[in-house]
Design a protein around this motif. Structure first.
Motif, PDB file in Angstrom:
ATOM      1  N   ASP A   1       0.822  -1.222   0.000  1.00 38.24           N
ATOM      2  CA  ASP A   1       0.000   0.000   0.000  1.00 38.24           C
ATOM      3  C   ASP A   1       0.851   1.265   0.000  1.00 38.24           C
ATOM      4  O   ASP A   1       0.438   2.295  -0.515  1.00 38.24           O
ATOM      5  N   HIS A   2       2.046   1.189   0.611  1.00 38.59           N
ATOM      6  CA  HIS A   2       2.902   2.385   0.632  1.00 38.59           C
ATOM      7  C   HIS A   2       3.349   2.805  -0.766  1.00 38.59           C
ATOM      8  O   HIS A   2       3.629   3.967  -1.016  1.00 38.59           O
ATOM      9  N   LEU A   3       3.451   1.805  -1.669  1.00 41.45           N
ATOM     10  CA  LEU A   3       4.082   2.088  -2.964  1.00 41.45           C
ATOM     11  C   LEU A   3       3.298   3.089  -3.809  1.00 41.45           C
ATOM     12  O   LEU A   3       3.857   3.759  -4.665  1.00 41.45           O
ATOM     13  N   ASP A   4       1.993   3.196  -3.535  1.00 36.94           N
ATOM     14  CA  ASP A   4       1.174   4.170  -4.279  1.00 36.94           C
ATOM     15  C   ASP A   4       1.161   5.532  -3.614  1.00 36.94           C
ATOM     16  O   ASP A   4       0.519   6.454  -4.093  1.00 36.94           O
ATOM     17  N   GLN A   5       1.825   5.608  -2.462  1.00 40.49           N
ATOM     18  CA  GLN A   5       1.737   6.868  -1.714  1.00 40.49           C
ATOM     19  C   GLN A   5       3.009   7.702  -1.797  1.00 40.49           C
ATOM     20  O   GLN A   5       3.298   8.491  -0.914  1.00 40.49           O
ATOM     21  N   MET A   6       3.840   7.450  -2.789  1.00 49.50           N
ATOM     22  CA  MET A   6       5.061   8.251  -2.927  1.00 49.50           C
ATOM     23  C   MET A   6       5.125   8.873  -4.328  1.00 49.50           C
ATOM     24  O   MET A   6       5.988   8.510  -5.130  1.00 49.50           O
ATOM     25  N   PRO A   7       4.206   9.828  -4.606  1.00 48.83           N
ATOM     26  CA  PRO A   7       4.142  10.363  -5.982  1.00 48.83           C
ATOM     27  C   PRO A   7       5.422  11.068  -6.417  1.00 48.83           C
ATOM     28  O   PRO A   7       5.857  10.896  -7.559  1.00 48.83           O
ATOM     29  N   TYR A   8       6.031  11.842  -5.515  1.00 53.57           N
ATOM     30  CA  TYR A   8       7.220  12.589  -5.971  1.00 53.57           C
ATOM     31  C   TYR A   8       8.389  11.642  -6.242  1.00 53.57           C
ATOM     32  O   TYR A   8       9.102  11.786  -7.241  1.00 53.57           O
ATOM     33  N   THR A   9       8.537  10.658  -5.367  1.00 52.65           N
ATOM     34  CA  THR A   9       9.613   9.670  -5.559  1.00 52.65           C
ATOM     35  C   THR A   9       9.386   8.922  -6.877  1.00 52.65           C
ATOM     36  O   THR A   9      10.334   8.684  -7.636  1.00 52.65           O
ATOM     37  N   THR A  10       8.130   8.595  -7.167  1.00 49.03           N
ATOM     38  CA  THR A  10       7.827   7.901  -8.428  1.00 49.03           C
ATOM     39  C   THR A  10       8.166   8.796  -9.622  1.00 49.03           C
ATOM     40  O   THR A  10       8.708   8.324 -10.630  1.00 49.03           O
ATOM     41  N   MET A  11       7.877  10.092  -9.494  1.00 50.15           N
ATOM     42  CA  MET A  11       8.217  11.019 -10.588  1.00 50.15           C
ATOM     43  C   MET A  11       9.729  11.032 -10.827  1.00 50.15           C
ATOM     44  O   MET A  11      10.198  11.049 -11.970  1.00 50.15           O
ATOM     45  N   CYS A  12      10.494  11.035  -9.717  1.00 56.30           N
ATOM     46  CA  CYS A  12      11.965  11.056  -9.852  1.00 56.30           C
ATOM     47  C   CYS A  12      12.470   9.748 -10.477  1.00 56.30           C
ATOM     48  O   CYS A  12      13.382   9.758 -11.302  1.00 56.30           O
ATOM     49  N   ILE A  13      11.851   8.623 -10.079  1.00 57.46           N
ATOM     50  CA  ILE A  13      12.264   7.329 -10.654  1.00 57.46           C
ATOM     51  C   ILE A  13      11.997   7.336 -12.162  1.00 57.46           C
ATOM     52  O   ILE A  13      12.850   6.956 -12.964  1.00 57.46           O
ATOM     53  N   LYS A  14      10.835   7.832 -12.546  1.00 51.56           N
ATOM     54  CA  LYS A  14      10.501   7.854 -13.981  1.00 51.56           C
ATOM     55  C   LYS A  14      11.445   8.785 -14.752  1.00 51.56           C
ATOM     56  O   LYS A  14      11.881   8.468 -15.855  1.00 51.56           O
ATOM     57  N   GLU A  15      11.739   9.936 -14.135  1.00 55.15           N
ATOM     58  CA  GLU A  15      12.628  10.879 -14.832  1.00 55.15           C
ATOM     59  C   GLU A  15      14.024  10.267 -15.008  1.00 55.15           C
ATOM     60  O   GLU A  15      14.671  10.459 -16.047  1.00 55.15           O
ATOM     61  N   ALA A  16      14.466   9.488 -14.003  1.00 53.37           N
ATOM     62  CA  ALA A  16      15.771   8.819 -14.147  1.00 53.37           C
ATOM     63  C   ALA A  16      15.688   7.724 -15.215  1.00 53.37           C
ATOM     64  O   ALA A  16      16.633   7.536 -15.985  1.00 53.37           O
ATOM     65  N   LEU A  17      14.543   7.017 -15.287  1.00 52.76           N
ATOM     66  CA  LEU A  17      14.393   5.981 -16.330  1.00 52.76           C
ATOM     67  C   LEU A  17      14.328   6.625 -17.724  1.00 52.76           C
ATOM     68  O   LEU A  17      14.671   6.015 -18.722  1.00 52.76           O
ATOM     69  N   ARG A  18      13.850   7.881 -17.762  1.00 48.71           N
ATOM     70  CA  ARG A  18      13.852   8.587 -19.054  1.00 48.71           C
ATOM     71  C   ARG A  18      15.297   8.908 -19.473  1.00 48.71           C
ATOM     72  O   ARG A  18      15.732   8.576 -20.568  1.00 48.71           O
ATOM     73  N   LEU A  19      16.036   9.532 -18.546  1.00 48.85           N
ATOM     74  CA  LEU A  19      17.406   9.943 -18.873  1.00 48.85           C
ATOM     75  C   LEU A  19      18.313   8.742 -19.103  1.00 48.85           C
ATOM     76  O   LEU A  19      19.218   8.783 -19.920  1.00 48.85           O
ATOM     77  N   TYR A  20      18.091   7.691 -18.317  1.00 52.18           N
ATOM     78  CA  TYR A  20      18.963   6.510 -18.371  1.00 52.18           C
ATOM     79  C   TYR A  20      18.119   5.247 -18.601  1.00 52.18           C
ATOM     80  O   TYR A  20      17.985   4.422 -17.690  1.00 52.18           O
ATOM     81  N   PRO A  21      17.536   5.085 -19.793  1.00 55.65           N
ATOM     82  CA  PRO A  21      16.689   3.890 -20.004  1.00 55.65           C
ATOM     83  C   PRO A  21      17.530   2.611 -19.899  1.00 55.65           C
ATOM     84  O   PRO A  21      18.496   2.446 -20.640  1.00 55.65           O
ATOM     85  N   PRO A  22      17.186   1.688 -18.967  1.00 58.91           N
ATOM     86  CA  PRO A  22      18.028   0.498 -18.777  1.00 58.91           C
ATOM     87  C   PRO A  22      18.182  -0.348 -20.039  1.00 58.91           C
ATOM     88  O   PRO A  22      19.214  -0.960 -20.243  1.00 58.91           O
TER      89      PRO A  22
END
Ligand code: HEM
Length: 509
Positions: free
Chosen positions: A363-384
């Motif tokens: 349940d916690h995983l849906d409650q961190m919107p800013y952290t999720t935004m940062c993870i996505k932005e890093a996946l954009r810059l550095y697509p694995p």
């Protein structure tokens, strides 16, 4: 040619005459091959007329070793939507980095080209990643339940335990005050997670007994490097030549290490299942993890999954399940270390929901919107996974009217797409607000997990693991970059840093 025929010819022409005839035949063969090569090249050039490119060498193409990503950035800047690139000889591909082009290709069912993906076969066999057609569909349907919400939910606790083991190790190392190379640590951690979640492994990968796992992780590093460079080396296309070369021998050595590891996992799990009793009992007693599904599919109908198929799926998931996530997480840590203001904002968000972080749940995983935004932005810059490829099974016409015939190779550059200034203004800037809930973007502008029917089956698993790892790490450490050691991005099957990723870790009180 039989002995008597040869004898007859020798009598008619004499030895020197025979040699002349052979030389003439050889020459004619060579000339016809050269003519074929030339005509084929002319045809390829004609097909590629509408696709811009930089000059290329007739044999060595226009790829520069370990410069693929830097070249991609230049091409994306210079040529909107797409360009052509030549690997070696008559081997071009059209590289696309436009969302409409992506949507079109990912919506089709073109196969993965044997010229590049085929080099993975001796290692991961025909598992989900490399299968095609009906068999792919059957395997995808069989394995999809292993990624169902109900299965993934309890994995969050397992993921958190693996992350804590890594962070405990970091706590001891952080005292040394010298920057730490994190990629190896992160790889062992993601390896432990996949081993425990998908393969019901009970031991520890990261602690004392990690020798076998470390050699597996190192073998994977070697294999991804070898596969990538083979696809780019003209002289390594033939199996015979490659297997005799030092690169080929190193590749097969690493394959053996990887196979020993997966064979060990399969036999351990088989033995455990036998102890647990008959099939029905096992089914009732436990949730079926990934390996159980494979083993039981085999037990229910011996013909449905051969040993070869089983091994291929295990090798595929062992590799895909840890290396991609390790790359993603290492680059996310790097992005946060180089952007302390965003790192702090994520930390505050995580602190507000997790407190001391001892019990992170689904349940916690849906409650961190800013952290999720940062993870996505890093996946954009550095697509694995920086790029994938398809071989056109029928001709295609792109949205702007340009077309390509059947048989052409199309390379889908996620790195190019994610750095395309026409989609992402100032693409090199780390700006998590691009992923704010109200931010509009093309459905195919952000594709770290690819798209369409052959998208990543482990997407949700991976996103959960990334969130758990980032959240728990930020509660215990401040991540600081080391300006003297800036990572150098290189394209392998997954995105790597040529010189590692070094971070300074400051333990938080
Ligand atoms: C950040 C982590 C990950 C990223 C960025 C990622 C990315 C991708 C991409 C781009 C593809 C498409 C490959 C292609 O078309 O050639 C793919 C396919 C695949 N991924 Fe992932 N992946 C990640 C994690 C995982 C995990 C954790 C697993 C397994 C537990 C996994 C298993 C697979 C498999 C089996 C396929 C082939 C699917 C098919 O063709 O049906 N991946 N992944």
């Amino acid at each position: 040619m039989g002995f008597f025929e040869l004898n007859h010819i020798t009598n008619v022409f004499g030895i020197s005459g025979l040699l002349q005839v052979i030389s003439l035949f050889g020459l004619l063969l060579l000339l016809s091959k050269a003519a074929q090569y030339y005509l084929h090249r002319q045809w390829l050039l004609k097909c590629l007329e509408q696709f811009p490119s930089t000059p290329s060498h007739w044999l060595f193409g226009n790829l520069i070793k370990d410069q693929d990503l830097q070249q991609t950035l230049l091409w994306v800047e210079k040529f909107p939507t797409t360009c052509s690139k030549w690997f070696w000889g008559n081997n071009p591909s059209v590289m696309i980095y436009d969302p409409d082009y992506m949507k079109l290709i990912l919506g089709r069912s073109d196969p993965k080209p044997i010229k590049s993906y085929g080099f993975f076969v001796p290692w991961i066999g025909y598992g989900l990643l490399l299968l095609e057609g009906k068999k792919w569909f059957q395997h995808r349907r069989m394995l999809t339940p292993a990624f169902h919400y109900d299965i993934l939910k309890p994995y969050v606790g397992i993921m958190a335990d693996s992350v804590h083991v890594m962070l405990d190790k970091w706590e001891q190392l952080a005292g040394q005050d010298s920057p730490l190379e994190i990629c190896q640590h992160v790889s062992l951690m993601t390896m432990e997670t996949i081993m425990k979640c998908a393969f019901s492994y009970q031991g520890s990968v990261q602690l004392n007994d990690c020798g076998n796992f470390r050699s597996y992780v190192e073998a994977v590093e070697e294999l991804t490097h070898r596969v990538h460079s083979r696809a780019r080396t003209a002289f390594h296309q033939s199996n015979i030549i490659y297997n005799l070369s030092s690169s080929g021998r190193a590749f097969h050595r690493a394959c053996r290490v990887a196979h020993e590891h997966t064979d060990r996992m399969i036999s351990m799990r088989k033995a455990e299942l036998e102890n647990e009793g008959e099939l029905e009992k096992v089914k009732k007693k436990r949730r079926l993890d990934f390996l159980d599904i494979l083993l039981l599919a085999k037990m229910q109908d011996g013909k449905s999954l051969s040993d070869e198929d089983l091994r291929a799926e295990v090798d595929t998931f062992m590799f895909e399940g840890h290396d991609t996530t390790a790359s993603g997480l290492s680059w996310i840590f790097y992005a946060l270390a180089t952007h302390p203001e965003h790192q702090q904002r994520c930390r505050e968000e995580v602190q507000s929901i997790l407190g001391d972080g001892t019990a992170v749940t689904w349940d916690h995983l849906d409650q961190m919107p800013y952290t999720t935004m940062c993870i996505k932005e890093a996946l954009r810059l550095y697509p694995p996974v920086p790029a994938i490829a398809r071989e056109l099974s029928t001709p295609v016409t792109f949205p702007d009217g340009r077309s390509l015939p059947k048989g052409f190779m199309v390379s889908l550059s996620f790195y190019g797409l994610h750095h395309n200034p026409r989609l992402w203004p100032n693409p090199e800037v780390f700006d998590p607000s691009r992923f704010a809930p109200n931010a509009a973007r093309h459905s195919h502008a952000f594709l770290p997990f690819s798209g369409g029917a052959r998208n990543c089956i482990g997407k949700q698993f991976a996103m959960n693991e990334l969130k758990v790892a980032v959240a728990l790490t930020l509660l215990r450490f401040e991540l600081l970059s080391d300006p003297t050691r800036v990572p150098v991005l290189v394209q392998r099957s997954v995105l790597k840093s040529k010189n590692g990723i070094y971070l300074r870790l400051k333990k938080l009180k």
